[in-house]
Motif scaffolding. Sequence first.
Motif, mmCIF file in Angstrom:
data_model
loop_
_atom_site.group_PDB
_atom_site.id
_atom_site.type_symbol
_atom_site.label_atom_id
_atom_site.label_comp_id
_atom_site.label_asym_id
_atom_site.label_seq_id
_atom_site.Cartn_x
_atom_site.Cartn_y
_atom_site.Cartn_z
ATOM 1 N N ASN A 148 0.806 -1.222 0.000
ATOM 2 C CA ASN A 148 0.000 0.000 0.000
ATOM 3 C C ASN A 148 0.846 1.282 0.000
ATOM 4 O O ASN A 148 0.470 2.271 -0.601
ATOM 5 N N LEU A 159 4.592 1.357 -6.501
ATOM 6 C CA LEU A 159 3.525 1.585 -7.479
ATOM 7 C C LEU A 159 2.620 2.727 -7.039
ATOM 8 O O LEU A 159 2.351 3.657 -7.810
ATOM 9 N N ASN A 160 2.176 2.659 -5.760
ATOM 10 C CA ASN A 160 1.279 3.703 -5.281
ATOM 11 C C ASN A 160 1.977 5.048 -5.171
ATOM 12 O O ASN A 160 1.349 6.090 -5.334
ATOM 13 N N VAL A 174 4.241 6.127 -7.320
ATOM 14 C CA VAL A 174 4.204 6.679 -8.678
ATOM 15 C C VAL A 174 2.796 7.162 -9.016
ATOM 16 O O VAL A 174 2.610 8.260 -9.554
ATOM 17 N N LEU A 175 1.782 6.356 -8.644
ATOM 18 C CA LEU A 175 0.397 6.751 -8.916
ATOM 19 C C LEU A 175 0.088 8.074 -8.212
ATOM 20 O O LEU A 175 -0.601 8.933 -8.758
ATOM 21 N N GLY A 176 0.619 8.215 -6.964
ATOM 22 C CA GLY A 176 0.417 9.445 -6.201
ATOM 23 C C GLY A 176 0.954 10.664 -6.933
ATOM 24 O O GLY A 176 0.305 11.703 -7.002
ATOM 25 N N TRP A 177 2.142 10.525 -7.513
ATOM 26 C CA TRP A 177 2.734 11.629 -8.267
ATOM 27 C C TRP A 177 1.844 12.032 -9.419
ATOM 28 O O TRP A 177 1.668 13.201 -9.723
ATOM 29 N N VAL A 178 1.249 11.036 -10.088
ATOM 30 C CA VAL A 178 0.417 11.341 -11.248
ATOM 31 C C VAL A 178 -0.970 11.812 -10.809
ATOM 32 O O VAL A 178 -1.721 12.380 -11.601
ATOM 33 N N ILE A 193 -3.301 9.743 -9.200
ATOM 34 C CA ILE A 193 -4.300 8.677 -9.204
ATOM 35 C C ILE A 193 -4.398 8.108 -7.789
ATOM 36 O O ILE A 193 -3.367 7.922 -7.130
ATOM 37 N N PRO A 194 -5.602 7.872 -7.261
ATOM 38 C CA PRO A 194 -5.738 7.334 -5.905
ATOM 39 C C PRO A 194 -5.056 5.971 -5.787
ATOM 40 O O PRO A 194 -5.022 5.217 -6.757
ATOM 41 N N PRO A 195 -4.505 5.667 -4.603
ATOM 42 C CA PRO A 195 -3.738 4.430 -4.437
ATOM 43 C C PRO A 195 -4.594 3.179 -4.600
ATOM 44 O O PRO A 195 -5.798 3.195 -4.345
ATOM 45 N N LEU A 196 -3.943 2.124 -5.073
ATOM 46 C CA LEU A 196 -4.611 0.836 -5.247
ATOM 47 C C LEU A 196 -4.157 -0.087 -4.125
ATOM 48 O O LEU A 196 -3.001 -0.028 -3.712
#
Lengths: 366, 291
Positions: free
Chosen positions: B138, B142-143, B145-149, B151-154
């Motif tokens: 969590n 991955l999360n 990188v998603l945070g930078w873009v 996108i909510p974490p998976l």
Amino acid sequence: MTDDVFAPWNDPGQSPLIRYANVTKKFGEFTAIDNVSIDIFPGEFFALLGPSGCGKTTLMRMLAGFETPTSGIISLGGQDMGNVPPNKRPVNMMFQSYALFPHMNVWDNIAFGLRRDGLPKDQVAARVEEMLRLVQLQKFAKRKPDAISGGQRQRVALARSLAKAPKVLLLDEPLGALDKKLRQETQFELVDIQEKTGTTFMIVTHDQEEAMTVSTRIAVMDEGIIKQIDTPASLYEAPNSRYVADFIGDVNLIEGDWRGDTLHWAEGQTPLAVQSDAPVGKAWLALRPEKIAISKDQAKADNAIPGQVIDIAYLGNLSTYVVEIPGGQKIRAQATNARRLSRRDITWNDTVWLSWTSTAGLVLSE
Amino acid sequence: MIRRVILWPPYIWLLILFLLPFALVFKIALSDYAIAIPPYTPTFDWADPSSWGATLGALDFENFQWLLDDPLYYTAYLSSLRIALVATVLALLIGYPMAYAMARAPAHWRPLLMMLVILPFWSSFLIRIYAWIGILSNEGFLNMVLGWVGIPPLSIINTNTAVYIGLVYAYLPFMILPIFASLDRIDPSLLEAAEDLGCSRTEAFWRITVPLSKAGIFAGCFLVFIPVVGEYIVPSLLGGSNTLMIGKVLVEEFFNNRDWTVASAVAVVLLFVLVIPIVLFQRSAERRDAT
Ligand SMILES: Nc1ncnc2c1ncn2[C@@H]1O[C@H](COP(=O)(O)OP(=O)(O)O)[C@@H](O)[C@H]1O
Ligand SMILES: [Mg+2]
């Protein structure tokens, strides 16, 4: 012979089926095909002849659509093929490696192209059976390609490429993998099939005998250029260059200074008389071995040169004599063996005379 | 005579490394649970051959009955087979295009691409799967990188999705290599012949390339499916409590419950579950060789 009647290339009213117009093909810096122009007429059996690597396959693959010309136009039946993909060209190719589909049996291989055309089942079956009959392979229809002989595979490849009744059939060294006897039989079969189907054939070969046997016309190639296009007989009788003369059959070449009526070929020797309108200058006299007579005494002829017999090759019906003439050049002369071996008078180391008429040879300035 | 002797080593190998361990495990599976060391009864008293008969008489199939009675076991088997099947299909869908690209790449690129496929084998399997925890957790990479873009974490870790990612990642080379080998053997002039006879490029792919790479597809699928059915590391590290795989059950039975007898029964059944696809694989390989 068909040659006497079938000569559409001499008839200005005929339009060619295939036209290469100033076609050049480069692979990177390397020029594989250099500004080639050829017209091929419907019903022809056209041969591309030349040594390995001279560009024959490339020239053929451009017509099939697997290579794109760097410049120039290839047209088929008057239509520019430039943007037509291989699967849309009315041309089929028999590949040098046969390229039979190993996971399909003979029947399915032959039916492959017909099915792609969406032909109904019964028509596909009828056509496949017809093709199997044509190449006499009915018994092998259910075999896979790896369960038949090389000669049979070659027939399957032929049947498969003929099944769609293409306007043009391209054959890339179709007989290369067969042994000599099977080759000769197959050559005649090919001619037979070509006449039966009326398809225009274009064949690639590096074997001059094969080209002479099957084709209506031959294009002799050398390193990406066409040296001469003509009928087998004309290529043999009237080659335009030493290259063609040497490639088609056996030839003696005597170098000299051509003065318009005589060739001065060696100090202190009688110049050779030849009837030719070749331009004066450095030139070569091309003489076929069978046009030279060999005798013990000086014959009455336009040209006669003395020499010494170096070697005799006995070929059964013929003998080839290798004679060293003044200046050291070795000339091959051929004579039929009309007499029994024991009765013949010329033997090794004999001094003999070679003679020929002024029309026997050709003066080539190239 | 000499030929016979040459044939012995493989059989001796099989006897020592497969049949003997199997016999031991099978014997434990037929024993009864006991609070003892080792935790089962009866045990052979090798010194007293007269007791062997009685010992053998005490063996029974209770543990196998137990596997049938408790739904945990057969759902675990079914779940393992399903996960292995899905992972195999995913590996095929990802691996085939990669193998195809490798086979079509210019000759001077191929050694490099081949290296890249084999490279993961140079590090430990366990470490590579741990690395995936770092990527998928969590607060993982991955999360981040998603945070930078934006996108909510998976939450992927400890789900079946993570297990699939791990399985496909770990077993992909086993799919790619046999498929590449079979694609590489296809004569390119076959595709030209197909085009020449009226196929489009796509049609030629389905009619020529795919059937001629069937052997590679089969080999790749079995090389992925068989080990994945019994896989333990990936589901236990990346999977959650609801990820049911037989390898995990086996380890829990053995080490957590110390129930060697049931664990052995599980192992014996797993072996038979895997023997079926292995035999199928052998058969199809033989048929291909025969044709
Ligand atoms: N795809 C290609 N890339 C680079 N060079 C090529 C390619 N195809 C052919 N060539 C070169 O073009 C020349 C002619 O080849 P090819 O047409 O196959 O000759 P042939 O059929 O007369 O033996 C050869 O020198 C060959 O190396
Ligand atoms: Mg060639």
